[in-house]
Design an enzyme around this catalytic site. Sequence first.
Site, PDB file in Angstrom:
ATOM      1  CG  HIS A  18      -2.077  -1.051   0.948  1.00 21.66           C
ATOM      2  ND1 HIS A  18      -3.137  -0.841   0.103  1.00 21.66           N
ATOM      3  CD2 HIS A  18      -2.213  -2.317   1.420  1.00 21.66           C
ATOM      4  CE1 HIS A  18      -3.904  -1.918   0.082  1.00 21.66           C
ATOM      5  NE2 HIS A  18      -3.370  -2.834   0.869  1.00 21.66           N
ATOM      6  CG  LEU A 104       1.181 -16.103  -4.773  1.00 16.14           C
ATOM      7  CD1 LEU A 104       1.640 -17.553  -4.923  1.00 16.14           C
ATOM      8  CD2 LEU A 104       2.235 -15.300  -4.020  1.00 16.14           C
ATOM      9  CB  SER A 107      -5.319 -10.704 -12.241  1.00 16.83           C
ATOM     10  OG  SER A 107      -4.772  -9.868 -11.253  1.00 16.83           O
ATOM     11  CG  ASP A 147       0.283  -6.598  -8.097  1.00 12.11           C
ATOM     12  OD1 ASP A 147       1.102  -6.358  -7.195  1.00 12.11           O
ATOM     13  OD2 ASP A 147      -0.948  -6.644  -7.912  1.00 12.11           O
TER      14      ASP A 147
HETATM   15  C1  GLA Z   1      -2.409  -5.040  -4.920  1.00 15.91           C
HETATM   16  C2  GLA Z   1      -2.250  -3.971  -6.023  1.00 15.91           C
HETATM   17  C3  GLA Z   1      -0.844  -3.360  -5.982  1.00 15.91           C
HETATM   18  C4  GLA Z   1      -0.481  -2.883  -4.585  1.00 15.91           C
HETATM   19  C5  GLA Z   1      -0.786  -3.974  -3.541  1.00 15.91           C
HETATM   20  C6  GLA Z   1      -0.588  -3.492  -2.123  1.00 15.91           C
HETATM   21  O1  GLA Z   1      -1.573  -6.128  -5.180  1.00 15.91           O
HETATM   22  O2  GLA Z   1      -2.487  -4.531  -7.292  1.00 15.91           O
HETATM   23  O3  GLA Z   1      -0.764  -2.296  -6.912  1.00 15.91           O
HETATM   24  O4  GLA Z   1      -1.119  -1.681  -4.264  1.00 15.91           O
HETATM   25  O5  GLA Z   1      -2.102  -4.478  -3.653  1.00 15.91           O
HETATM   26  O6  GLA Z   1       0.761  -3.202  -1.903  1.00 15.91           O
END
Ligand code: GLA
Length: 334
Positions: A18, A104, A107, A147
Site C-alpha cells: 500500500h 500471487l 491476474s 504487480d
Molecule cells: C495489490 C495492487 C498493488 C499494490 C498492492 C498493495 O496487489 O495490485 O498495486 O497496491 O495491492 O501493496
Amino acid sequence: MSTVRARAPGRVNLIGDHTDYTGGLVLPMAIDLETVVVADRGGDRVVLASVEDDHPADVGLDVADPAAVEPAWARYVAGVVAVVQPSRGLRGHLSTTLPVGAGLSSSAALEVSVALALGFEGSPLALARACQRAEQLASGVPCGIMDQLASAAGVEGHALLIDCSTSTVEPVPLPEGLEVVVVHSGVARRLAGSAYADRRAECEAAEAEIGPLRSATAADVAGLADPVLRRRARHVISENERVRAFAAALAAGHLADLGPLLEASHASLREDFEVTTAELDALAGRLRATPGVLGARMTGAGFGGCVVALTGPGALHEGWQVRAAPGASVVTEG
Ligand code: GLA
C-alpha cells in the site's frame, strides 16, 4: 499465420505494501510460478481456452466494456485487448502454475502474457503500465503498478527495489540460502475491491492536506486533523523507510535485520492501515515462531490472501517455496 508463446510470472512482495499508488517504494520479486499463452495470431477475436475453466475467453477486438465480459477471468483478457488495441486476434490456450486468486498476482501474469502474445512492443515499464490499466478496466480496482511491473521486469535471483515515483527498478540480489515461502491464510480476499479503493482514497485525502506522502515527514503527518488519515499516512511513510532499510540489509547480507522489519511492516498494516485479518495475524505469528524463520508478514493487498516468510534452508514445509524468476518473455515462430 504465426504461432506465439508468451510467459509471465506471478509475484510476491517482500516488503512495501500500500505504498505504490502514492509513488512510494516496494520490493517485490517475480516468482517461478507463471502463466503461459500458446496461440496463433490472426482473425478478429481473441479466443483462449484454459484448463482452469470449461468456458474459454472469447473477446472481440472491438470490446467496449471489459468488466462485463464472462467468464470473470476473461475480463482481464478483455482489458488487455481494450488497452493494447491489436490489429489481429489470437486463437489458442493458456495454462498456469499460479494459484488463482491467492494473492500471487495471477491476474497480472494473465494480463502480461496476453499483452505479449498480442504483439505488444515496448519497454517492461510500458508493458506494465498497459497491463495496470487493463487490470483497472477489468476489475474496477484502482490498483498501483507493482504487480504488473514485477511480472514484466523480474530478474532471476533478485528482488526489485521499485521507486514508484520515478518508476525505476533496481535489482537487489537475494543472498544464497535465503528461502522465500508463501503460505495462504485460508481466507480468500474479502471486499478487496471496495476496501482497496477506500484506502487509496484516504491516502489521497491525506495528500490533499499535506502534499505527496512520498516526501511527507512525521511532523506533517502529525498535523493531520483526522485520526484515520493520520494513521493511513503514518503507515505509508514508515513503510517507505522500512523498504529502504530492508533493501540495504539484503544488499549488505545483514539477514538478522530482516525479521524485525517484516514484523514492523505487518504491525503497521494491521494497526495503521487496517488491511490484515485475524487469520493473517495468526498465521504470521505462527510462522515467525517457527525455528529457522527470520520473519513473516502479510503480502499484497491484504483483506485475506497470503503471508510471506523469509527462512533459512528447509525451515518450512508448507505453502509455496518460490524463487526469484526472470520477467515475462515471448517467442514468435513463423
Ligand atoms: C495489490 C495492487 C498493488 C499494490 C498492492 C498493495 O496487489 O495490485 O498495486 O497496491 O495491492 O501493496
